[in-house]
Design a protein around this motif. Structure first.
Motif, short mmCIF file in Angstrom:
data_model
loop_
_atom_site.label_atom_id
_atom_site.label_comp_id
_atom_site.label_asym_id
_atom_site.label_seq_id
_atom_site.Cartn_x
_atom_site.Cartn_y
_atom_site.Cartn_z
N ASN A 103 0.77 -1.21 0.10
CA ASN A 103 -0.14 0.02 -0.33
C ASN A 103 0.85 1.11 0.08
O ASN A 103 1.05 2.01 1.05
N PRO A 104 1.58 1.45 -1.13
CA PRO A 104 2.71 2.56 -0.98
C PRO A 104 1.98 4.04 -1.13
O PRO A 104 0.86 4.21 -1.77
N GLY A 105 2.90 4.85 -0.76
CA GLY A 105 2.12 6.40 -0.89
C GLY A 105 2.51 6.80 -2.15
O GLY A 105 3.61 6.30 -2.87
N LEU A 106 2.45 8.15 -2.53
CA LEU A 106 3.07 8.69 -3.58
C LEU A 106 4.21 9.56 -3.36
O LEU A 106 4.92 9.61 -4.39
N SER A 107 4.63 9.74 -2.16
CA SER A 107 5.83 10.68 -2.05
C SER A 107 5.96 10.61 -0.49
O SER A 107 5.04 10.14 0.18
N CYS A 108 6.98 11.08 0.15
CA CYS A 108 7.34 11.20 1.42
C CYS A 108 6.23 12.24 2.15
O CYS A 108 5.60 12.12 3.28
N GLU A 126 2.36 5.75 -9.25
CA GLU A 126 1.20 5.41 -9.70
C GLU A 126 0.44 4.71 -8.44
O GLU A 126 -0.93 4.30 -8.76
N GLN A 127 0.81 4.68 -7.28
CA GLN A 127 0.15 4.24 -6.19
C GLN A 127 -0.10 2.93 -6.14
O GLN A 127 -1.28 2.28 -5.82
N ASN A 131 5.21 -1.13 -9.17
CA ASN A 131 6.54 -0.46 -9.20
C ASN A 131 6.80 0.32 -8.37
O ASN A 131 6.49 1.51 -8.11
N VAL A 132 7.29 -0.29 -7.11
CA VAL A 132 7.54 0.59 -5.95
C VAL A 132 9.01 0.83 -5.54
O VAL A 132 9.82 0.00 -6.03
N THR A 133 9.32 1.67 -4.84
CA THR A 133 10.69 1.93 -4.43
C THR A 133 10.69 2.30 -2.75
O THR A 133 10.09 3.00 -2.26
N LYS A 134 11.71 1.91 -2.24
CA LYS A 134 11.93 2.03 -0.66
C LYS A 134 12.72 3.17 -0.67
O LYS A 134 13.90 3.22 -1.11
#
Length: 210
Positions: A103-108, A126-127, A131-134
């Motif tokens: 459940n990633p966010g769009l930015s910090c 794209e939430q 394609n997610v980045t830590k």
């Protein structure tokens, strides 16, 4: 005509509210009126409601707060508040903690809507979980208060140096814009192929804007 399923909310959590995610506030005479405000407001995922008497003959107005997040995604925003109830939609799948890999966010800055603590979180432009980045988020920085210069005194380099002005000057903390005050870096002038400058932040850091 609105579908009834769109107006189904879970049994309220009594004496609890979701904080720091309020996008609109209304004074209402009933919980049903608060629900309708949420239904009509884009981005509303839940709401806090200050209970009014069952037989509200005096027209007492209760507080209705619309939230853009759910308590299941932002559990740290849950606080006790007597006389209030928290409601969220029934027909929305449960999500993991906001800022997690699934459940990633769009930015910090976006993740800061659920979290106050510095740390590692997951972001996706794209939430989605495809394609997610830590990244490491410094929450004080994204709120534009107590800004931290993450580059200061870090290792810097550039394509080439001229006028005895090395790359490290850009991150030494000297903000004087007068080149003769030994505060600016310098690469060779016209004719140089693709000059560049870079700094090693020694950590993965989320970029708010560039």
């Amino acid at each position: 005509m609105m579908e009834s399923s769109n107006l189904l909310f879970k049994i309220p959590i009594s004496d609890k509210v979701l904080t720091k995610n309020v996008i609109a506030t209304y004074k209402v005479t009933s919980q049903a009126e608060c629900l309708l405000h949420c239904y009509k407001t884009e981005g509303c995922q839940s709401y806090n409601y200050e209970y009014t008497p069952i037989y509200n003959t005096e027209g007492k107005l209760g507080l209705c707060e619309l939230n853009n997040k759910r308590m299941t995604s932002c559990p740290l925003r849950k606080v006790r508040k007597e006389g209030h109830g928290y409601f969220e939609e029934m027909n929305v799948p449960e999500k993991e903690l906001y800022g997690s890999e699934k459940n990633p966010g769009l930015s910090c800055l976006d993740i800061n809507s659920c979290h106050d603590n510095d740390g590692e979180y997951w972001v996706s432009s794209e939430q989605t979980s495809w394609n997610v980045t830590k990244v490491f988020c410094y929450m004080n920085s994204v709120k534009d208060t107590n800004l931290i210069n993450l580059a200061q005194d870090k290792s810097a380099s550039q394509s080439a140096t001229s006028n005895d002005a090395p790359a490290g000057r850009a991150v030494d903390g000297n903000k004087n814009t007068d080149f003769h005050k030994y505060s600016c870096t310098h690469t060779p002038g016209p004719g140089t192929n693709s000059p560049w400058w870079r700094v090693d932040l020694q950590n993965v850091v989320g970029i708010i804007e560039s």
